[in-house]
Scaffold this motif. Structure first.
Motif, PDB file in Angstrom:
ATOM      1  N   VAL A   1      -1.647  13.240  -9.452  1.00  0.00           N
ATOM      2  CA  VAL A   1      -0.229  12.645  -8.246  1.00  0.00           C
ATOM      3  C   VAL A   1       0.075  11.259  -8.568  1.00  0.00           C
ATOM      4  O   VAL A   1      -0.286  10.920  -9.594  1.00  0.00           O
ATOM      5  N   THR A   2       1.899  11.430  -8.296  1.00  0.00           N
ATOM      6  CA  THR A   2       2.511  10.178  -8.808  1.00  0.00           C
ATOM      7  C   THR A   2       2.848   9.397  -7.254  1.00  0.00           C
ATOM      8  O   THR A   2       2.892  10.175  -6.471  1.00  0.00           O
ATOM      9  N   LEU A   3       2.267   7.934  -7.161  1.00  0.00           N
ATOM     10  CA  LEU A   3       3.056   6.942  -6.086  1.00  0.00           C
ATOM     11  C   LEU A   3       4.096   6.454  -6.519  1.00  0.00           C
ATOM     12  O   LEU A   3       3.932   5.153  -7.118  1.00  0.00           O
ATOM     13  N   ASP A   4       5.242   6.490  -5.246  1.00  0.00           N
ATOM     14  CA  ASP A   4       6.194   5.160  -6.261  1.00  0.00           C
ATOM     15  C   ASP A   4       5.608   4.477  -5.149  1.00  0.00           C
ATOM     16  O   ASP A   4       5.713   4.031  -3.808  1.00  0.00           O
ATOM     17  N   ALA A   5       6.034   2.897  -6.022  1.00  0.00           N
ATOM     18  CA  ALA A   5       6.113   1.976  -5.717  1.00  0.00           C
ATOM     19  C   ALA A   5       6.432   1.424  -4.170  1.00  0.00           C
ATOM     20  O   ALA A   5       7.719   2.269  -4.429  1.00  0.00           O
TER      21      ALA A   5
ATOM     22  N   GLN B   1       0.877  -1.524   0.280  1.00  0.00           N
ATOM     23  CA  GLN B   1       0.109   0.254  -0.022  1.00  0.00           C
ATOM     24  C   GLN B   1       1.369   1.388   0.035  1.00  0.00           C
ATOM     25  O   GLN B   1       1.693   1.568   0.763  1.00  0.00           O
ATOM     26  N   VAL B   2       0.703   2.140  -0.252  1.00  0.00           N
ATOM     27  CA  VAL B   2       1.220   3.476  -1.106  1.00  0.00           C
ATOM     28  C   VAL B   2       0.682   4.852  -1.257  1.00  0.00           C
ATOM     29  O   VAL B   2      -0.761   4.258  -1.580  1.00  0.00           O
ATOM     30  N   THR B   3       0.770   5.693  -0.263  1.00  0.00           N
ATOM     31  CA  THR B   3      -0.954   6.746  -0.426  1.00  0.00           C
ATOM     32  C   THR B   3       0.325   8.393  -0.201  1.00  0.00           C
ATOM     33  O   THR B   3       1.646   8.690  -0.864  1.00  0.00           O
ATOM     34  N   ALA B   4      -0.038   9.344  -1.119  1.00  0.00           N
ATOM     35  CA  ALA B   4       0.533  10.320  -1.680  1.00  0.00           C
ATOM     36  C   ALA B   4      -0.890  11.363  -1.998  1.00  0.00           C
ATOM     37  O   ALA B   4      -1.424  11.106  -2.390  1.00  0.00           O
ATOM     38  N   THR B   5       0.030  12.468  -1.893  1.00  0.00           N
ATOM     39  CA  THR B   5      -0.631  13.604  -1.987  1.00  0.00           C
ATOM     40  C   THR B   5      -0.080  14.801  -2.950  1.00  0.00           C
ATOM     41  O   THR B   5       0.980  14.950  -2.222  1.00  0.00           O
ATOM     42  N   ASP B   6      -0.819  15.024  -3.766  1.00  0.00           N
ATOM     43  CA  ASP B   6       0.314  16.309  -4.982  1.00  0.00           C
ATOM     44  C   ASP B   6      -0.007  17.724  -4.361  1.00  0.00           C
ATOM     45  O   ASP B   6      -1.229  18.206  -3.974  1.00  0.00           O
ATOM     46  N   GLU B   7       0.708  18.842  -3.626  1.00  0.00           N
ATOM     47  CA  GLU B   7       0.679  19.761  -3.476  1.00  0.00           C
ATOM     48  C   GLU B   7      -0.209  20.833  -4.394  1.00  0.00           C
ATOM     49  O   GLU B   7      -0.779  21.689  -3.639  1.00  0.00           O
TER      50      GLU B   7
ATOM     51  N   VAL C   1      -4.438  17.009  -5.221  1.00  0.00           N
ATOM     52  CA  VAL C   1      -5.842  15.417  -5.066  1.00  0.00           C
ATOM     53  C   VAL C   1      -4.642  14.191  -4.506  1.00  0.00           C
ATOM     54  O   VAL C   1      -3.504  14.004  -4.300  1.00  0.00           O
ATOM     55  N   TRP C   2      -5.634  14.017  -3.491  1.00  0.00           N
ATOM     56  CA  TRP C   2      -4.789  13.044  -2.772  1.00  0.00           C
ATOM     57  C   TRP C   2      -5.305  11.199  -2.658  1.00  0.00           C
ATOM     58  O   TRP C   2      -6.661  10.952  -3.981  1.00  0.00           O
ATOM     59  N   ALA C   3      -4.087  10.437  -3.146  1.00  0.00           N
ATOM     60  CA  ALA C   3      -4.479   9.117  -3.496  1.00  0.00           C
ATOM     61  C   ALA C   3      -3.952   8.168  -2.417  1.00  0.00           C
ATOM     62  O   ALA C   3      -2.232   8.391  -2.034  1.00  0.00           O
ATOM     63  N   GLN C   4      -4.693   6.354  -2.555  1.00  0.00           N
ATOM     64  CA  GLN C   4      -3.892   5.279  -2.169  1.00  0.00           C
ATOM     65  C   GLN C   4      -4.162   4.225  -3.024  1.00  0.00           C
ATOM     66  O   GLN C   4      -5.385   4.024  -3.338  1.00  0.00           O
TER      67      GLN C   4
END
Length: 217
Positions: free
Chosen positions: A212-216, A120-126, A130-133
């Motif tokens: 948004v980008t989420l690094d694995a 599981q990875v979570t990130a928010t783009d400033e 956008v917030w994503a998980q």
């Protein structure tokens, strides 16, 4: 292209057989049509199966080739072997969970029929807000994906892309963001890539805007 014809193009778009101009026009329609966005997502499993078939089939094999009479017996035997191996892996996972549980109350693992745990990875783009998980679960054929998103800048059509270690990309799921609705939304998707083959995930609009980008892991 008339509105009814746009609806009829949803299958061709999902399978990637529209030419560039028609695909561009359909994406404009997709931004305003939740029904077509849902249908594109429904075509995901069929698209992935065709992709797996293309990758597994040598170029020398004709796409309409008929299987030999012993192919079914061989496939059934292979399925039975994999099922027995899967049961053994499940028993090993259960045994490991018992060992960890006895070793100490602060230790917990996520056990499944696969050797690799759920990631599981979570990130928010400033910039976009956008917030994503993304939660990925390893499977025999690739990865099962759960995506959770909070995006208050709708309406817009979006998609989740997995980027492999070698730079290749695969679209995992599509959805429409409602107008000014920042509540959490959940979408399901899948990938032919295993979690350890994925370098990162990206959320983009259908017209190419990065969200948004989420690094694995």
């Amino acid at each position: 292209m008339r509105s009814l014809e746009r609806h009829r193009d949803v299958g061709a778009y999902a399978l990637g057989v529209l030419d560039e101009a028609d695909a561009f026009r359909f994406e404009d329609h997709l931004m305003e049509c939740p029904e077509c966005a849902a249908h594109v997502t429904e075509f995901g499993p069929a698209t992935r199966q065709l992709l797996l078939y293309r990758r597994a089939t040598p170029r020398s094999v004709h796409p309409m080739a008929q299987p030999g009479p012993r192919l079914l017996d061989r496939l059934l035997g292979e399925v039975a072997t994999r099922q027995r191996a899967g049961r053994r892996r499940w028993l090993y996972a259960v045994a490991a969970s018992v060992v960890f549980a006895v070793a100490g109350p602060g230790i917990a693992i996520m056990a499944s029929g696969n050797a690799d745990p759920t990631q599981q990875v979570t990130a928010t783009d400033e910039r976009s807000g956008v917030w994503a998980q993304v939660t990925s679960e390893n499977t025999v054929w690739g990865s099962q994906i759960e995506l959770k998103v909070k995006d208050g800048a709708g309406p817009r059509a979006c998609h989740l892309v997995a980027i492999a270690d070698d730079g290749t990309e695969e679209t995992l799921t599509n959805w429409n963001v409602p107008e000014h609705d920042a509540r959490e939304s959940t979408m399901m998707g899948a990938s032919t890539l295993h979690p350890d083959q994925i370098d990162k995930y990206e959320l983009r609009t259908t017209d190419g805007l990065h969200l948004v980008t989420l690094d694995a892991p």
